[in-house]
Design an enzyme around this catalytic site. Structure first.
Site, mmCIF file in Angstrom:
data_model
loop_
_atom_site.group_PDB
_atom_site.id
_atom_site.type_symbol
_atom_site.label_atom_id
_atom_site.label_comp_id
_atom_site.label_asym_id
_atom_site.label_seq_id
_atom_site.Cartn_x
_atom_site.Cartn_y
_atom_site.Cartn_z
ATOM 1 N N ASP A 1 35.276 46.109 39.130
ATOM 2 C CA ASP A 1 35.364 47.650 38.683
ATOM 3 C C ASP A 1 34.465 48.250 39.981
ATOM 4 O OD1 ASP A 1 32.980 46.667 38.101
ATOM 5 O OD2 ASP A 1 33.124 47.716 35.964
ATOM 6 N N SER A 2 33.748 47.778 40.847
ATOM 7 C CA SER A 2 32.980 48.253 41.888
ATOM 8 C C SER A 2 33.843 48.919 42.916
ATOM 9 C CB SER A 2 32.180 47.419 42.535
ATOM 10 O OG SER A 2 32.617 46.527 42.972
ATOM 11 N N ASP B 1 37.653 42.067 36.931
ATOM 12 C CA ASP B 1 37.015 42.731 36.412
ATOM 13 C C ASP B 1 37.799 43.531 34.980
ATOM 14 O OD1 ASP B 1 34.100 42.645 36.276
ATOM 15 O OD2 ASP B 1 33.889 44.068 38.059
ATOM 16 N N LYS C 1 36.552 39.155 33.967
ATOM 17 C CA LYS C 1 35.063 39.138 33.779
ATOM 18 C C LYS C 1 34.920 40.621 32.755
ATOM 19 C CE LYS C 1 32.221 40.843 36.922
ATOM 20 N NZ LYS C 1 31.464 41.887 36.715
ATOM 21 N N GLU D 1 31.770 42.708 30.771
ATOM 22 C CA GLU D 1 30.177 42.990 30.701
ATOM 23 C C GLU D 1 29.552 43.035 29.201
ATOM 24 O OE1 GLU D 1 29.110 46.543 32.847
ATOM 25 O OE2 GLU D 1 29.955 45.619 35.028
ATOM 26 N N GLU E 1 23.142 40.151 36.754
ATOM 27 C CA GLU E 1 22.689 41.163 37.792
ATOM 28 C C GLU E 1 21.473 41.608 37.427
ATOM 29 O OE1 GLU E 1 25.819 44.057 38.198
ATOM 30 O OE2 GLU E 1 24.848 45.203 39.677
#
Ligand code: KIV
Length: 302
Positions: free
Chosen positions: A83-84, A122, A152, A154, A220
């Site tokens: 999602d970056s 993501d 993925k 978070e 992270e």
């Protein structure tokens, strides 16, 4: 029990026992030379076998066809449609604004380009937090429409039921703990997580998520010692970004790693190239030649 038509054996949610060829392999589970896996696709269980064998693997973000193809051919084992993309493709300030509909075509492009790498997408902010059912529905879209091999999400042990539901639905899940950029505002900015007593919480989160079926745990911005303790506490592989050298794998955001992005880099970034300067020089040379009439020359003309 459903029958398994997969010629490679195993299902994505479990770790099959290593085959004799894999046990005997001296070249490594992830090596294209491994018997039984010549140049074959990287699956989630290969990463798990790699950890058992003491092998490490590399992961990079990818957002489109060419970078995905280059990284895949360079032997990068895992490609993350992060999602970056929000702040590396779409021009946002952080990862929060990017949507499922924006990420799906990127995931599709990367998955089509990657012949060997495991492609993880993501789930963007807001697309899985409401309920396990929402997470399953979004995960299905990324596997079905985005052609991703895994997703993925978070968050810590709060998401164990979500991970369990996704894995039961056939969606391999990588868990992302420590600093979680989608919670930037809740965490009070970009801050190292898991210092001091918080390391125990990090370990508890990782254990809970691995027990729920996550095939890998990404950390992270956590102290190296805490990340190594997490890696030792769980049997599934770990990936680090700003988490020291004690994780099974490492990940970097590719425009940082290759020097495409300008500006200040985080301490954990190592820049392996200066693509920004190379591209800028190429654009300047092209512009100069167009303006001077040097391009196109006779060799470019019909
Ligand atoms: O989206 C992303 O690039 C990530 C990395 C920071 C791991 O999640």
């Amino acid at each position: 029990m459903a029958t398994n038509n997969n010629p490679e054996g195993g299902t994505s949610g479990e770790v099959p026992a290593p085959s004799r060829a894999e046990e005997l392999s001296s070249s490594g589970v992830l090596s294209p030379a491994t018997p039984g896996r010549p140049g074959g696709k990287i699956r989630t269980h290969h990463l798990q076998l790699a950890k058992r064998n003491g092998e490490r693997f590399a992961m990079l973000t990818a957002y489109e066809q060419y970078s995905a193809e280059i990284f895949d051919q360079a032997g990068i084992e895992v490609l993350l449609v992060g999602d970056s993309a929000s702040n590396n493709v779409f021009g946002n300030e952080n990862s929060l604004p990017v949507t499922v509909d924006e990420l799906l075509p990127l995931s599709r492009a990367v998955a089509r380009a990657a012949k060997r790498a495991l492609v993880v997408a993501d789930l963007p902010f807001g697309s899985y937090e409401v309920s396990a059912a929402q997470a399953v529905a979004t995960g299905v879209r990324f596997l079905k429409e985005g052609l991703a091999h895994a997703v993925k999400i978070e968050g810590g042990s709060f998401f164990t039921e979500t991970v369990r539901a996704m894995v039961q639905a056939g969606i391999p899940v990588m868990a992302h703990i420590g600093f979680t950029p989608q919670s930037e505002h809740a965490l009070g900015g970009y801050r190292v997580q898991g210092r001091g007593d918080d390391a125990d919480r990090l370990i508890q989160d990782a254990v809970a998520l691995a027990e729920a079926g996550a095939f890998c745990v990404l950390m992270e911005m956590v102290p190296a010692e805490a990340a190594a303790a997490v890696d030792a506490a769980i049997s599934v592989p770990t990936v680090g970004i700003g988490a020291g050298n004690g994780t099974t794998g490492q990940v970097l955001v590719w425009p940082d790693m290759a020097g495409l992005r300008g500006g200040r880099m985080a301490r954990f970034v190592k820049q392996y190239a200066d693509i920004r300067t190379a591209l800028s020089d190429a654009a300047k040379a092209y512009g100069d030649e167009v303006r001077s009439g040097q391009f196109p020359g006779p060799e470019h003309t019909f």
